[in-house]
Design an enzyme around this catalytic site. Sequence first.
Site, PDB file in Angstrom:
ATOM      1  N   LYS A  77       0.805  -1.229   0.000  1.00 44.00           N
ATOM      2  CA  LYS A  77       0.000   0.000   0.000  1.00 44.00           C
ATOM      3  C   LYS A  77       0.841   1.284   0.000  1.00 44.00           C
ATOM      4  O   LYS A  77       0.374   2.317  -0.453  1.00 44.00           O
ATOM      5  CB  LYS A  77      -0.939   0.016   1.214  1.00 44.00           C
ATOM      6  CG  LYS A  77      -2.086  -0.967   1.099  1.00 44.00           C
ATOM      7  CD  LYS A  77      -3.058  -0.784   2.253  1.00 44.00           C
ATOM      8  CE  LYS A  77      -4.181  -1.794   2.185  1.00 44.00           C
ATOM      9  NZ  LYS A  77      -5.245  -1.504   3.148  1.00 44.00           N
ATOM     10  N   ASP A 113     -10.044   3.094   2.386  1.00 42.36           N
ATOM     11  CA  ASP A 113     -10.211   2.406   3.674  1.00 42.36           C
ATOM     12  C   ASP A 113     -10.944   3.287   4.700  1.00 42.36           C
ATOM     13  O   ASP A 113     -11.921   2.855   5.325  1.00 42.36           O
ATOM     14  CB  ASP A 113      -8.856   1.990   4.241  1.00 42.36           C
ATOM     15  CG  ASP A 113      -8.259   0.808   3.487  1.00 42.36           C
ATOM     16  OD1 ASP A 113      -9.023  -0.011   2.947  1.00 42.36           O
ATOM     17  OD2 ASP A 113      -7.015   0.692   3.451  1.00 42.36           O
TER      18      ASP A 113
END
Length: 295
Positions: A77, A113
Amino acid sequence: MPNRFTQCLTGSTGVLGVIGDPIGHSLSPAMHNAALQALGKDYVYVPFSVSALHVQEAMAGMRALGIKGLNVTIPHKVAVADYLDEIDPVAQLIGAVNTISNQTGRLVGYNTDGYGFLRSLKEEAGCDPKGLRVMIIGAGGAARAIGFQLALSKARALVVSNRTESRAVALAAEIHKQTGCSAIGIGFRELNSYLLSTDILVNTTSLGMYPEVATIPPLEIEHLPQTALICDIVYNPNKTLLIQKAAASGRATLPGLGMLAYQGAAALEIWLQVKAPVDVMKTALQRQLSAALDI
Ligand code: ATR
């Protein structure tokens, strides 16, 4: 042997997917393929196992193969950001990318997220964090995404509490510096003394996650106001020990499956500009989780 995909893939089928390492247990293919089928979209969503050595090549491959969108999971990420053409401001603040959109050869990174958590909070718990005091337990990647998103959503104050106190202090200082939101970092020792002034508590650690289902963050639930909302981002099991104990105490709870579904829904909406069928995605996740537990 033919399966349902060999019967429906065509010369114009678009490709979406997820890169990570390991990737074999990802629930995203089941969730996204169920959504694509429900929407009647000529796309397929594929898991790609990509080692840390090959992130750059994976991005070149995404361009070369015309892959429309990718999710990015552990451990890529942060690393993936170096190979993108543009990074959305929220992903820049969080310092991590979980969604890449290929916009005619231009790779744009997003982070859904924190937004997934926010939508789960609003739509499933009916709670707008604006003006509320939030305690985040944990100071890792998930805590960063949720902390920045809540600060951007005008939470009144954040307390970040972590086993390793220095990480909590560093994250809180960064959130305060970047967003102006009041934020402090504390260790677990001080955690209980802040509970009385907490409106929303979010566990972002892995405490309670399968197979360690008997573990729980070290907090006295009774110290929270009776009106507090207790959230857990752990979704396996969906009713963690924390969620069970909070519910038994009569307080409102929000389990982790919703965040998972909404972060996926947000990615699908970025890639295809459609309204994602969140209920279909949740059902697919639930089915996949029960199947995994039956093994
Ligand atoms: P993620 O991206 O899922 O947030 P991470 O960045 O590895 O994962 O962060 C894991 C978080 O869970 C950290 O806050 C970690 O605490 P430390 O910073 O002290 O390591 C927390 N965590 C993991 N296992 C834990 C445990 N057994 N007890 C307390 N906290 C734990």
